[in-house]
Each structure stands twice: as structure tokens, then as C-alpha cells.
Design a protein around this motif. Structure first.
Motif, mmCIF file in Angstrom:
data_model
loop_
_atom_site.group_PDB
_atom_site.id
_atom_site.type_symbol
_atom_site.label_atom_id
_atom_site.label_comp_id
_atom_site.label_asym_id
_atom_site.label_seq_id
_atom_site.Cartn_x
_atom_site.Cartn_y
_atom_site.Cartn_z
ATOM 1 N N VAL A 189 0.932 -1.136 -0.017
ATOM 2 C CA VAL A 189 -0.027 0.060 0.181
ATOM 3 C C VAL A 189 0.844 1.238 0.085
ATOM 4 O O VAL A 189 2.086 1.060 0.341
ATOM 5 C CB VAL A 189 -0.863 0.024 1.134
ATOM 6 C CG1 VAL A 189 -1.828 -1.230 1.150
ATOM 7 C CG2 VAL A 189 -0.277 -0.044 2.629
ATOM 8 N N PHE A 190 0.198 2.395 -0.295
ATOM 9 C CA PHE A 190 1.058 3.533 -0.210
ATOM 10 C C PHE A 190 1.373 4.117 0.995
ATOM 11 O O PHE A 190 0.436 3.845 1.982
ATOM 12 C CB PHE A 190 0.271 4.701 -1.018
ATOM 13 C CG PHE A 190 0.203 4.755 -2.565
ATOM 14 C CD1 PHE A 190 1.367 5.035 -3.322
ATOM 15 C CD2 PHE A 190 -1.169 4.554 -3.290
ATOM 16 C CE1 PHE A 190 1.306 4.976 -4.486
ATOM 17 C CE2 PHE A 190 -1.085 4.314 -4.615
ATOM 18 C CZ PHE A 190 0.192 4.593 -5.299
ATOM 19 N N LYS A 218 5.062 17.156 1.740
ATOM 20 C CA LYS A 218 3.892 17.431 2.306
ATOM 21 C C LYS A 218 3.148 18.156 1.043
ATOM 22 O O LYS A 218 1.774 17.900 0.972
ATOM 23 C CB LYS A 218 4.081 18.497 3.359
ATOM 24 C CG LYS A 218 2.648 18.614 4.066
ATOM 25 C CD LYS A 218 2.719 19.760 5.279
ATOM 26 C CE LYS A 218 1.287 20.057 5.663
ATOM 27 N NZ LYS A 218 1.355 21.127 6.877
ATOM 28 N N HIS A 219 3.663 19.150 0.717
ATOM 29 C CA HIS A 219 3.068 19.785 -0.806
ATOM 30 C C HIS A 219 2.548 18.797 -1.814
ATOM 31 O O HIS A 219 1.825 18.840 -2.681
ATOM 32 C CB HIS A 219 3.549 20.833 -1.301
ATOM 33 C CG HIS A 219 3.302 21.518 -2.328
ATOM 34 N ND1 HIS A 219 2.187 22.396 -2.380
ATOM 35 C CD2 HIS A 219 3.590 21.551 -3.961
ATOM 36 C CE1 HIS A 219 1.787 22.590 -3.647
ATOM 37 N NE2 HIS A 219 2.865 22.352 -4.377
ATOM 38 N N LEU A 220 3.444 18.037 -2.157
ATOM 39 C CA LEU A 220 3.507 16.914 -3.170
ATOM 40 C C LEU A 220 2.532 16.147 -2.805
ATOM 41 O O LEU A 220 1.706 15.562 -3.743
ATOM 42 C CB LEU A 220 4.780 16.226 -3.354
ATOM 43 C CG LEU A 220 6.033 16.999 -4.051
ATOM 44 C CD1 LEU A 220 7.235 16.403 -4.275
ATOM 45 C CD2 LEU A 220 5.632 17.953 -5.348
ATOM 46 N N ALA A 221 2.364 15.488 -1.586
ATOM 47 C CA ALA A 221 1.283 14.721 -1.053
ATOM 48 C C ALA A 221 -0.098 15.137 -1.441
ATOM 49 O O ALA A 221 -1.100 14.510 -1.689
ATOM 50 C CB ALA A 221 1.360 14.408 0.417
ATOM 51 N N VAL A 269 9.585 9.388 -9.745
ATOM 52 C CA VAL A 269 8.780 8.981 -8.751
ATOM 53 C C VAL A 269 9.041 7.210 -8.590
ATOM 54 O O VAL A 269 8.657 6.608 -9.554
ATOM 55 C CB VAL A 269 7.391 8.990 -8.832
ATOM 56 C CG1 VAL A 269 6.621 8.880 -7.442
ATOM 57 C CG2 VAL A 269 7.163 10.813 -9.009
ATOM 58 N N THR A 270 9.843 7.017 -7.493
ATOM 59 C CA THR A 270 10.204 5.628 -7.192
ATOM 60 C C THR A 270 9.586 5.130 -6.054
ATOM 61 O O THR A 270 9.841 5.294 -5.037
ATOM 62 C CB THR A 270 11.592 5.265 -7.417
ATOM 63 O OG1 THR A 270 12.209 6.006 -8.562
ATOM 64 C CG2 THR A 270 12.077 3.929 -7.255
ATOM 65 N N ALA A 308 6.974 3.780 0.569
ATOM 66 C CA ALA A 308 7.172 5.440 0.450
ATOM 67 C C ALA A 308 7.419 5.853 -1.214
ATOM 68 O O ALA A 308 7.923 5.154 -1.872
ATOM 69 C CB ALA A 308 8.266 5.647 1.058
ATOM 70 N N MET A 309 6.928 6.695 -1.556
ATOM 71 C CA MET A 309 7.411 7.305 -2.882
ATOM 72 C C MET A 309 8.494 8.249 -3.013
ATOM 73 O O MET A 309 8.112 9.543 -2.359
ATOM 74 C CB MET A 309 5.787 7.801 -3.624
ATOM 75 C CG MET A 309 4.819 7.119 -3.397
ATOM 76 S SD MET A 309 5.103 5.258 -4.015
ATOM 77 C CE MET A 309 5.284 5.885 -5.970
#
Length: 696
Positions: free
Chosen positions: A289-290, A304-307, A341-342, A358-359
Motif C-alpha cells: 500500500v502507499f 507535504k505539498h507533493l502529497a 517517482v520511485t 514510500a514514494m
């Protein structure tokens, strides 16, 4: 001479014995005697030299009968043997008849023959279509089709046909090639070199055993097996295997398996069974899961902003498409030159519990400062030059500052804009704008200072949305008056306006800048309060826009537009001229001047109105000029502006013309030439418009 000497030597030597011809010296030292040559073996006195001028009547020393004396006895004919059995040869092909074969002419110099009828050639149509697209002979121009070139390309096409037969599962297929001159058409003299391939596909192979490695050991193994829709007994086709491998890989990536691995497919062909066993080694490597989003540059674009702009939440099942979507969204900010993005394992799976990934987002900053400009021209509006400077991340994350200016025939402007992209969510934008401008139009002159704020959900080129909206606040102070006519200048009137504009847009088109099918339906509602000369007024500016696009083939798009507007709640003179409705110009009714359609005062000045109707119809026709980049667009526009909130259609202006579009990667460049069909005395006979994008 040499022949005569040889014959004379043979005749003289015929009566001598071998001992007479070999001297004692040859026996004692044969090597030395051999080096002396043939002339030393016989003394000249022993041989009579023939006279070269006298023919030899009878060659001496020969005693052979001439052919007339030879008698050959008759042969006894053999009796045919009875009861001979011949073995039947099975070549693995059905009986065929080349004379009765079905043929398909691919080109004047290329024919395919299909003499086999049983078993039938499955997918023959698709096979022929693919061969036609790949054939090297088909690409050869008729004027170049000589036998030498055809022979060279025929070998390539023969190999291609063999490969295609195996792609479709015909592993025993044969291709028979022939080249010659065949008559084309009705004229007997019209001869052209032609290649014919007769195709004997044989029997089509089927799938035998299917081995998918450890796929079924995954928690969703049964569902994932359904994604690979190849089963024993299915026809064997390489394309299908590749497609189903892709579908399985996508299913793994969309159901929580970020680290799944699929080896290349392997086929074991069994000619005796007429089957192929398929092995596709799949290793799921656990379900996940993410987790969180981790940025490589948190001070620039934080995790946080990218999330916030990601379309997943922690705990959601991992989906590869959402990972790719996050990458596209970060690219769309315009702040990065490269991004990856990995997924990274944080917690491994345990039993039936999925693991957590984690991304990790790896960023490289792009150049953040931009200078931009645009130039437009209309024969009625004049020139308009626009320039701007922008820092796109002066206030991280994604807080930009933009300074802009306009210098034009009818408008001048200076403004500062603050914009916060992805503010509170994906594609949500907060914009604060302060500007001062002057407008000198045929309808009014205005000197305006304004402060506006808008919060919106935008549709972008990368993420065109079916539904978008905006809500805002406008605070405006403006001094306005009618334009100068015959040297008469009226005093300016000051208006203070507060407005709460809101918009909605439903977009079902296929392209934001150059749609070819679908529709758009938009609405704008702006309650406003206005104060002028101590009088307060309240009114509502409302407008509905609709457009429809229909593609007719590859080269023609029909486009239509309709606009309806109304301002109820206040008299016309209590509404600032810049807040009224006008028509005319490149984005309205072409053929007429900008804002020149509508009610007029006693001096012939446009006063604007409280109702608006516009209609437009155009045909966008692609040409073959410049590789199809140029279109011609005939159009007809109509419009009416009335003094009352309800349209009265007392006066309708109609314009028509022809436009040209040059299609680029960022949208079409537009040039329209319009003619007023119902002109007034002061309307120009022709109007020209140049801009970027379609008229609607």
C-alpha cells in the motif's frame, strides 16, 4: 606442325619394342635421362620426318574399323512389371490448386495467392493488411519496378511473409515466389514486372501448456490469472502473447505489486502435436500500500505539498497509474526540468498483511524566471502588444509573482499578479491581481484601478477536466465617459464597483485549444453593487456560452457557438460602461469593429446594452498544404445587443468571411478576414483578425 610431328613419331615407333626405345643410360640414371627431354629418347635417324605439304593418306599404326563397319545388335525391350505399389507422400500440406487460387492484388507489381482452402487461413484479412503496410515491394514506385529491383525486394518480402506466418501461429507455412511480366488492365501492351507470392499456411498451431511461474501464489493470484487471457487450446499468436503480457503487467501494477517481475515469454513448439507450450515466469514479489511522499528538495517542493497534489492517500493500495499521475502533475508545475517517482519498501508484507512503500520523488529545478510576450492585430482594434516577467516559485511552494504590461491602440495596462498553484488541492489556484489600465475604445474611455481575487479549479492542457469552476471578488474604481466625437468631450463619471463573480464550465471536447468533437457549456454569474454620483445600484451580470464540434471525416470539422447574456436589476445609465455588454470583433461577430455592435446615442456612439445574443458557425477544413498543417475556415457570425435585459433582436448584425489556420504544437495560429453583411455607414468594408487559437 606439332600435330603432324606427333603422328609421325607414333607411326615410326609402332614397330619398335619397349627395350629399343629405352636406352641403357635411362636405366642407370633415370633422373638425368628424363631431364634431357623427349628429343633425346630417339635418334633422329630412326624417325622419318613427314612432309608438311603432303597429307597422310592412311595413319600408320592404327587398326580400328570405321563407324560404317560397326554393327550394334538390337536391344530387347523390357517387359513392364506388374503389381508395383508407390508410397503416398505426406508433405504436411493440404491438396492445393495454384490455378484456382484466390488472389489479392496489393499493387500493380505485387500479388498474393492463396491456393490452400483446407484448413482455412484464419485472420487472413489482418495478415494481408499487415503485410501491405510492411512490404518493401509495395513501397516501390511503378516507374522503378524493374526485374532487378523486384528480385532484391522479393527476397525481403518472402522472408517477411514467413515471419508473419509464424506470428499468426503457422509454423509449417510455405511461401512460393515467382517473378515475371504480367498484363495489367485491358491494354495488351501494358506490361509490368510483377511478383506473386503463393502462401500455403498449413495448419495453425494452438497453445499447449501454460506456465505462469509463481503468479498463483500471490494473494490475488486467481484474479491476476484472469488478466492473462490465454488458455490451452487457444490459437497461438505472438501478438496476443505480447498484449496479454502487457495486460498482466498492468494488472500487477494496478493491484498493489510495485516490484513484480515478468520474464520474457518462451515458446516450445511441438510439430507432432501442432502445439506450442508457453512459459511466462511471473514473480509477484509481495503486495503493498502507499505510504508517504518524500521529496529530494523539501525546501523547494516539500513532500507535504507533493502529497496534496497526489491522487492517493496513505494506506491506499499501490497503483502504478497513480505513481505516473503524480509524476505528470509535478511536471505540470513548470518548476522542474526532470522528475522521477520511485516506490521504496518501508515495511515488508507479512502473511496476509500488505507491505508499505514510500514514494521517493527525485527533482531537478528548472529555470524559474520567464519573460513572455504576445502580439495581436485587428483592423478595427489596432495593435496589441503584451509582455510579462514572472518568477514561478518566488514564494515556495508554487507561489509565483508576475509583472505584466499591455501597450496597444485601444488599451494600456500595468499590473502585478500573485498566484499560488495547487493551493489546497490538485489544480486549485489562488490568484490575487492588482492593475491599472486605460481603455480608449469606440464605446467608452475608462481609467481604472482594480484589485481582484479568484479561487478556481482549472482545466489545463495536461489535465483537461470535464468540470471546472471559479469564485472571486472584484473591487474596482473607474472613471469612464463616452468617446470624443467631433471634438466634443463629455466629463468623466466615477464608479465604485464590488462584484462576486463565479463561473462553471462543462467540457466534453477532445482538445482544449483545437477541439474536433464534443461540446462545451459554460455560465457566468456576477452579483454586483455599484455607486456613482451618490446613487447605489444592485444588478446581476449573467451569461451562458455553448459550443458544439462535430468531425466529418479526417479533414472537416463543423463548429457552432451560441452566447446569451442579461443584466437585470438596474437601469443602463447606472451601470458603468465597462460592465455592459458589447459585440463585434475577432472573438465575437467578425467583420465588425471591436465593441461596435449595439445601441448608439445621438452622436452615433455605442452605448452598450443589458442583453446579448451571439451566434457563429464555421467549417474547419484541413488541406494537404504543408503536410496538412494549414486549414481554411469559411464562417458566418451574427450578433445583437439590446438595451433591456431581454433580447429584442431589433437589430442583428451579420458578418461572413474566410480564415486560415496554421496548426502548431501549441495550438493554431488564426488569420480571419471578415466582411460586414449588414453594415452601418461607418463600418469598414473588410476587417482582419490575427491571434492564437480558434475563434471559439
Amino acid at each position: 606442325m606439332a600435330a603432324a610431328a606427333l603422328l609421325g613419331f607414333s607411326a615410326a615407333a609402332h614397330a619398335q619394342t619397349l627395350d629399343d626405345l629405352i636406352p641403357d643410360s635411362a636405366v642407370e640414371n633415370p633422373d638425368a635421362w628424363a631431364e634431357q627431354g623427349a628429343d633425346q629418347t630417339v635418334e633422329s635417324s630412326d624417325v622419318t620426318a613427314p612432309d608438311p605439304d603432303t597429307p597422310i593418306a592412311q595413319p600408320p599404326g592404327f587398326d580400328l574399323p570405321w563407324p560404317d563397319d560397326i554393327a550394334i545388335e538390337d536391344f530387347e525391350p523390357l517387359e513392364p512389371e506388374e503389381d508395383i505399389e508407390f508410397a503416398d507422400l505426406d508433405l504436411g500440406q493440404a491438396n492445393v490448386s495454384f490455378e484456382e487460387a484466390e488472389t489479392e492484388r496489393i499493387a500493380d507489381n505485387l500479388v498474393l495467392g492463396f491456393p490452400q482452402t483446407e484448413p482455412p487461413f484464419s485472420d487472413r484479412g489482418d495478415f494481408v493488411e499487415r503485410f501491405e503496410a510492411l512490404s518493401t515491394i509495395e513501397e516501390l514506385e511503378d516507374s522503378e519496378a524493374n526485374l532487378a529491383q523486384l528480385a532484391a525486394r522479393a527476397r525481403e518480402d518472402e522472408e517477411l511473409l514467413g515471419d508473419l506466418l509464424r506470428v499468426y501461429g503457422y509454423y509449417d507455412g510455405q511461401v512460393i515466389r515467382s517473378i515475371g511480366n504480367l498484363q495489367v488492365g485491358d491494354e495488351a501492351a501494358a506490361q509490368t514486372p510483377t511478383v506473386r507470392f503463393d502462401i500455403l499456411p498449413g495448419e495453425r498451431y494452438k497453445i499447449g501448456a501454460v506456465d505462469l511461474g509463481s503468479l498463483l501464489s500471490a494473494p490475488d493470484g486467481a484474479e491476476l490469472r484472469d488478466a492473462f487471457e490465454i488458455y490451452p487450446g487457444d490459437y497461438l499468436q505472438s501478438d496476443t502473447i505480447v498484449q496479454e503480457q502487457f495486460d498482466l503487467d498492468r494488472a500487477l501494477g494496478e493491484t498493489g505489486y510495485p516490484f513484480a517481475a515478468i520474464d520474457a515469454p518462451e515458446l516450445l513448439i511441438d510439430h507432432e502435436r501442432v502445439e506450442g507450450d508457453l512459459t511466462l515466469n511471473v514473480t509477484p514479489n509481495g503486495k503493498y500500500v502507499f505510504g508517504g511522499v518524500v521529496s529530494s528538495q523539501p525546501d523547494f517542493l516539500s513532500g507535504k505539498h507533493l502529497a496534496k497534489i497526489a491522487r492517493f492517500e496513505p494506506g491506499d493500495t499501490y497503483q502504478r497509474s497513480l505513481s505516473l499521475d503524480l509524476r505528470r502533475a509535478i511536471t505540470a508545475t513548470g518548476l522542474v526540468s526532470s522528475v522521477s517517482v520511485t516506490p521504496r519498501e518501508v515495511t515488508p508484507p507479512t502473511g496476509v498483511e500488505p507491505g508499505v512503500v514510500a514514494m521517493d520523488v527525485e527533482l531537478q529545478q528548472a529555470k524559474l524566471r520567464t519573460i513572455a510576450g504576445a502580439i495581436g492585430y485587428g483592423s478595427e482594434e489596432g495593435i496589441r502588444i503584451q509582455a510579462s516577467w514572472e518568477h514561478r516559485n518566488l514564494f515556495p511552494p508554487e507561489g509565483s509573482l508576475r509583472v505584466r504590461g499591455i501597450a496597444g491602440t485601444q488599451e494600456q495596462l500595468a499590473g502585478v499578479t500573485f498566484r499560488k498553484n495547487n493551493f489546497g488541492g490538485r489544480d486549485r489556484v489562488l490568484t490575487l491581481d492588482a492593475y491599472a489600465n486605460t481603455i480608449d475604445s469606440p464605446a467608452f474611455d475608462a481609467r481604472t484601478i482594480a484589485l481582484t481575487g479568484v479561487f478556481e479549479r482549472k482545466s489545463t492542457l495536461l489535465f483537461q477536466k470535464n468540470f471546472s469552476w471559479s469564485a472571486g471578488l472584484e473591487l474596482i474604481a473607474t472613471q469612464e465617459r463616452p468617446p470624443v466625437v467631433d471634438g466634443i468631450q463629455e466629463p468623466r463619471q466615477t464608479y465604485f464597483v464590488a462584484a462576486l463573480p463565479g463561473t462553471v464550465l462543462f467540457d466534453e471536447t477532445d482538445d482544449l485549444l483545437d477541439p474536433t468533437r464534443g461540446f462545451r457549456l459554460g455560465g457566468r454569474l456576477s452579483p454586483e453593487a455599484s455607486t456613482t454620483n451618490g446613487v447605489e445600484s444592485f444588478y446581476v451580470r449573467s451569461q451562458v456560452d455553448g459550443s458544439y464540434y462535430q468531425s466529418l471525416g479526417d479533414r472537416l470539422v463543423l463548429a457552432g457557438r451560441a452566447t446569451f447574456g442579461s443584466i437585470p436589476g438596474a437601469d443602463l445609465l447606472q451601470i458603468a460602461p465597462s460592465r455592459r455588454f458589447y459585440a463585434g470583433g475577432g472573438g465575437s461577430v467578425r467583420g465588425y469593429g471591436y465593441r461596435k455592435i449595439g445601441p448608439e446615442n445621438d452622436l452615433g456612439e455605442p452605448t452598450g446594452g443589458r442583453s446579448l445574443v451571439e451566434l457563429a458557425l464555421e467549417a474547419r477544413i484541413r488541406t494537404g498544404f504543408l503536410d496538412g498543417a494549414v486549414s481554411v475556415v469559411p464562417f458566418v457570425d451574427a450578433g445583437s445587443v439590446g438595451p433591456n435585459p431581454t433580447p429584442d433582436f431589433d437589430e442583428i448584425k451579420i458578418g461572413a468571411g474566410l480564415g486560415v489556420r496554421y496548426h502548431t504544437g501549441f495550438g493554431p495560429i488564426r488569420l480571419d478576414v471578415g466582411v460586414p453583411l449588414t453594415p452601418d455607414e461607418d463600418d469598414a468594408p473588410v476587417a482582419v483578425y490575427v491571434s492564437l487559437g480558434q475563434a471559439f
